[in-house]
Design a protein around this motif. Structure first.
Motif, PDB file in Angstrom:
ATOM      1  N   GLY A 165       0.780  -1.237   0.000  1.00 29.05           N
ATOM      2  CA  GLY A 165       0.000   0.000   0.000  1.00 29.05           C
ATOM      3  C   GLY A 165       0.806   1.278   0.000  1.00 29.05           C
ATOM      4  N   PHE A 166       2.121   1.182  -0.205  1.00 30.14           N
ATOM      5  CA  PHE A 166       2.943   2.386  -0.305  1.00 30.14           C
ATOM      6  C   PHE A 166       2.889   2.928  -1.734  1.00 30.14           C
ATOM      7  N   THR A 167       3.074   4.237  -1.858  1.00 27.49           N
ATOM      8  CA  THR A 167       3.214   4.862  -3.165  1.00 27.49           C
ATOM      9  C   THR A 167       4.626   5.424  -3.255  1.00 27.49           C
ATOM     10  N   SER A 168       5.374   4.960  -4.245  1.00 25.86           N
ATOM     11  CA  SER A 168       6.777   5.361  -4.358  1.00 25.86           C
ATOM     12  C   SER A 168       6.996   6.380  -5.467  1.00 25.86           C
ATOM     13  N   PHE A 169       7.946   7.265  -5.200  1.00 26.54           N
ATOM     14  CA  PHE A 169       8.346   8.301  -6.147  1.00 26.54           C
ATOM     15  C   PHE A 169       9.859   8.244  -6.328  1.00 26.54           C
ATOM     16  N   ILE A 170      10.324   8.537  -7.531  1.00 25.13           N
ATOM     17  CA  ILE A 170      11.748   8.747  -7.753  1.00 25.13           C
ATOM     18  C   ILE A 170      12.028  10.222  -7.527  1.00 25.13           C
ATOM     19  N   VAL A 171      13.028  10.526  -6.712  1.00 27.20           N
ATOM     20  CA  VAL A 171      13.446  11.913  -6.485  1.00 27.20           C
ATOM     21  C   VAL A 171      14.957  11.949  -6.736  1.00 27.20           C
ATOM     22  N   GLY A 196      12.828  15.100 -10.861  1.00 23.79           N
ATOM     23  CA  GLY A 196      14.247  15.163 -11.183  1.00 23.79           C
ATOM     24  C   GLY A 196      14.689  16.545 -11.598  1.00 23.79           C
ATOM     25  N   THR A 197      15.902  16.593 -12.118  1.00 27.38           N
ATOM     26  CA  THR A 197      16.446  17.842 -12.634  1.00 27.38           C
ATOM     27  C   THR A 197      15.713  18.199 -13.927  1.00 27.38           C
ATOM     28  N   THR A 198      15.500  19.495 -14.122  1.00 29.69           N
ATOM     29  CA  THR A 198      14.703  19.917 -15.278  1.00 29.69           C
ATOM     30  C   THR A 198      15.348  21.080 -16.021  1.00 29.69           C
ATOM     31  N   VAL A 199      15.156  21.063 -17.330  1.00 35.84           N
ATOM     32  CA  VAL A 199      15.406  22.283 -18.102  1.00 35.84           C
ATOM     33  C   VAL A 199      14.051  22.968 -18.259  1.00 35.84           C
ATOM     34  N   ALA A 200      14.072  24.282 -18.417  1.00 37.24           N
ATOM     35  CA  ALA A 200      12.818  25.002 -18.631  1.00 37.24           C
ATOM     36  C   ALA A 200      12.203  24.554 -19.947  1.00 37.24           C
ATOM     37  N   LEU A 201      10.883  24.389 -19.951  1.00 39.30           N
ATOM     38  CA  LEU A 201      10.169  24.034 -21.179  1.00 39.30           C
ATOM     39  C   LEU A 201       9.624  25.310 -21.812  1.00 39.30           C
ATOM     40  N   GLU A 219      16.419  24.703 -15.300  1.00 33.21           N
ATOM     41  CA  GLU A 219      15.349  25.237 -14.450  1.00 33.21           C
ATOM     42  C   GLU A 219      15.638  24.912 -12.998  1.00 33.21           C
ATOM     43  N   LEU A 220      16.035  23.670 -12.741  1.00 33.36           N
ATOM     44  CA  LEU A 220      16.235  23.240 -11.358  1.00 33.36           C
ATOM     45  C   LEU A 220      17.168  22.041 -11.302  1.00 33.36           C
ATOM     46  N   PHE A 221      18.249  22.151 -10.537  1.00 36.03           N
ATOM     47  CA  PHE A 221      19.144  21.018 -10.307  1.00 36.03           C
ATOM     48  C   PHE A 221      18.644  20.329  -9.037  1.00 36.03           C
ATOM     49  N   ASN A 222      18.057  19.163  -9.224  1.00 35.60           N
ATOM     50  CA  ASN A 222      17.339  18.503  -8.118  1.00 35.60           C
ATOM     51  C   ASN A 222      18.295  17.735  -7.212  1.00 35.60           C
ATOM     52  N   VAL A 229      12.307  20.592  -1.336  1.00 34.53           N
ATOM     53  CA  VAL A 229      11.326  21.538  -1.885  1.00 34.53           C
ATOM     54  C   VAL A 229      10.479  20.842  -2.956  1.00 34.53           C
ATOM     55  N   GLN A 230      11.126  20.069  -3.800  1.00 35.10           N
ATOM     56  CA  GLN A 230      10.384  19.375  -4.859  1.00 35.10           C
ATOM     57  C   GLN A 230       9.491  18.273  -4.293  1.00 35.10           C
ATOM     58  N   ILE A 231       9.907  17.634  -3.222  1.00 34.36           N
ATOM     59  CA  ILE A 231       9.050  16.603  -2.611  1.00 34.36           C
ATOM     60  C   ILE A 231       7.718  17.233  -2.208  1.00 34.36           C
TER      61      ILE A 231
END
Lengths: 310, 310
Positions: A165-171, A196-201, A219-222, A229-231
């Motif tokens: 019943g857990f929900t997992s995310f990749i961070v 994850g890390t993103t470039v601006a779209l 955009e953001l180095f995760n 913050v992203q979590i």
């Protein structure tokens, strides 16, 4: 019933995981966590798949960078094109190591160059390229397809958590849009649960047709605090289960373990030179904190019966 | 088997929805969409719950603004405190209307003031405040609790889509962290699937304790083109089902309907002055585009057998 987590050797690490899941899913128990609160976050490079001799995404970027140098040889005079053209992986690896030591100068140089590689790509075209690369590339040091450098015990753990019943995310510090095409198949994690890390779209509209394209702007180095913050931004909850392997995971491990209820932090320690590549560089701080806080440290050598997926 | 969507009257709108779901879930059929691709996005204010006489979140912000004026009466000299103190809802409503007409001056004034209301709150404290407000506040014009201004046919539609293997997301101009505490209970949508307007979150660490707090800096106003960018950022896929009600939903409706496979765009048209509040202001462009593109327009008056949840 078959034994849970067969790729994990019997021992304190495996017991701690089984015990945590048993306690948090036992209705009426003091540590019960309702399914909505069973949020787990996993770093990717070095935690779910191998990041040595360098992260898988580096190969994806280097290939394109090499093409750029071929088209414009003058690029080979400056970094990061120079390092890629000369096969100087040390410079590239050092850029990341220096980042962990607080010096971002080479990382920024590297990022600016690498991010230009796929600028202008439509998001769906980029996804197709990442997908093709991931399915057709190899880890030269380990002599395995890159997708077969995913860690069997961690994939098993993801499945075990889902079954409970857990929900997992990749961070991950890796590129969000780079990982997404394969995470469902490889880990059972759909694209919306990949952080994850993103470039601006860039949004463009031409005669009523909408296009969404990768820009070359980071955009953001995760990594580090950004993961916390992203979590919240992406998940909207404090995780109760967290797994990582490097200093960039330290803050999310602190965040997950500082809530009011039960929590488990798992640190993968790459101490097996025989079956994969052993290293602690870039993990010194988080290893020390794990000892200080009593977090679970998974030894690849001792705790994993099998390292890679078949 | 009971009839699907009982709160929807028999007619072309309901038939179009049932037909779309039947086609996209029919394995082997020409319009089959595998479960991974069954992504649906819903605007919230005016689409899932009532946004008149003003959005629910306005009440949450106005209450705090009024407290600020009480503590510092000089604030009542300037907007938006002036409008709130004088109960001048027209100024506040006009600020949003002007935004849709391309004039953001009053909206920015309003945002700057309103966003200061909860600055400094820890994310979990803010969530508790939003939760309490949502459960204890009323829509004065409709004389209903705010949570009972959710639209019964739309909630039914969310459930129907879930029953058919779709994954739904809220993509709203409203505050992401404001909505999250109630979306699971109200709509069956967990916090990680709520996309909305955000203030920047501030990361602070004191003696190893991590705090994440709301700042007063607007990070992203999730409206128009921003909705498309966030759909990719948060979901990582082009939706095949989209529902909205205002000009701010136009771009995401275009994006969802410009993919290669089947898609359905549903526009809620508030034309029922008897059972709720009728309006088309702020929806002129999207209504015109719906007619031009043949999108489904749901008439509250004709298509909904019941308007609000019980």
């Amino acid at each position: 019933m078959t034994e849970a987590l067969p790729s994990w050797n019997t021992g304190t690490t495996k017991s701690a995981i089984l015990d945590f899941v048993a306690r948090t899913t036992k209705e009426g128990g003091p540590d019960f966590v309702p399914p909505a609160g069973r949020i787990a976050v996993f770093d990717n490079d070095g935690t779910l798949w191998c990041e040595k001799p360098f992260p898988i995404q580096a190969g994806f970027l280097f290939g394109k960078i090499a093409e750029q140098v071929k088209a414009d040889p003058s690029l080979a005079e400056k970094q990061p094109w120079k390092a890629v053209a000369e096969g100087n992986h040390a410079w590239l690896g050092d850029a990341i190591t220096k980042h962990y030591d607080g010096d971002d100068s080479d990382l920024k140089l590297m990022a600016a160059g690498l991010l230009s590689a796929y600028a202008g790509d439509d998001v769906e075209d980029f996804a197709a390229k990442a997908d093709a690369f991931l399915r057709n590339s190899h880890n030269s040091a380990l002599r395995r397809p890159n997708l077969k450098t995913a860690y069997a015990p961690m994939r098993e753990l993801l499945q075990y958590l889902e079954d409970n019943g857990f929900t997992s995310f990749i961070v991950s510090g890796g590129g969000r849009d780079f990982m997404r095409p394969v995470t469902r198949e490889l880990y059972g994690i759909p694209p919306d649960r990949v952080v994850g890390t993103t470039v601006a779209l860039e949004y463009r509209e031409t005669d009523g047709r909408i296009a969404l394209q990768h820009s070359e702007k980071l955009e953001l180095f995760n990594d580090g605090p950004a993961k916390v913050v992203q979590i919240w931004g992406r998940i909207g909850a404090r995780p109760v289960f967290v797994a990582g392997n490097s200093n960039g995971d330290l803050q999310m491990m602190q965040f997950a373990t500082q809530g009011v209820g039960p929590s488990l932090a798992l640190l993968v320690n790459h101490d097996d030179e025989a079956r994969e590549i052993a290293y602690t560089a870039g993990a010194e701080k988080v290893l020390a904190e794990a000892r200080a806080q009593g977090w679970i440290v998974a030894s690849v050598k001792d705790d994993w019966a099998q390292v890679f997926v078949d």
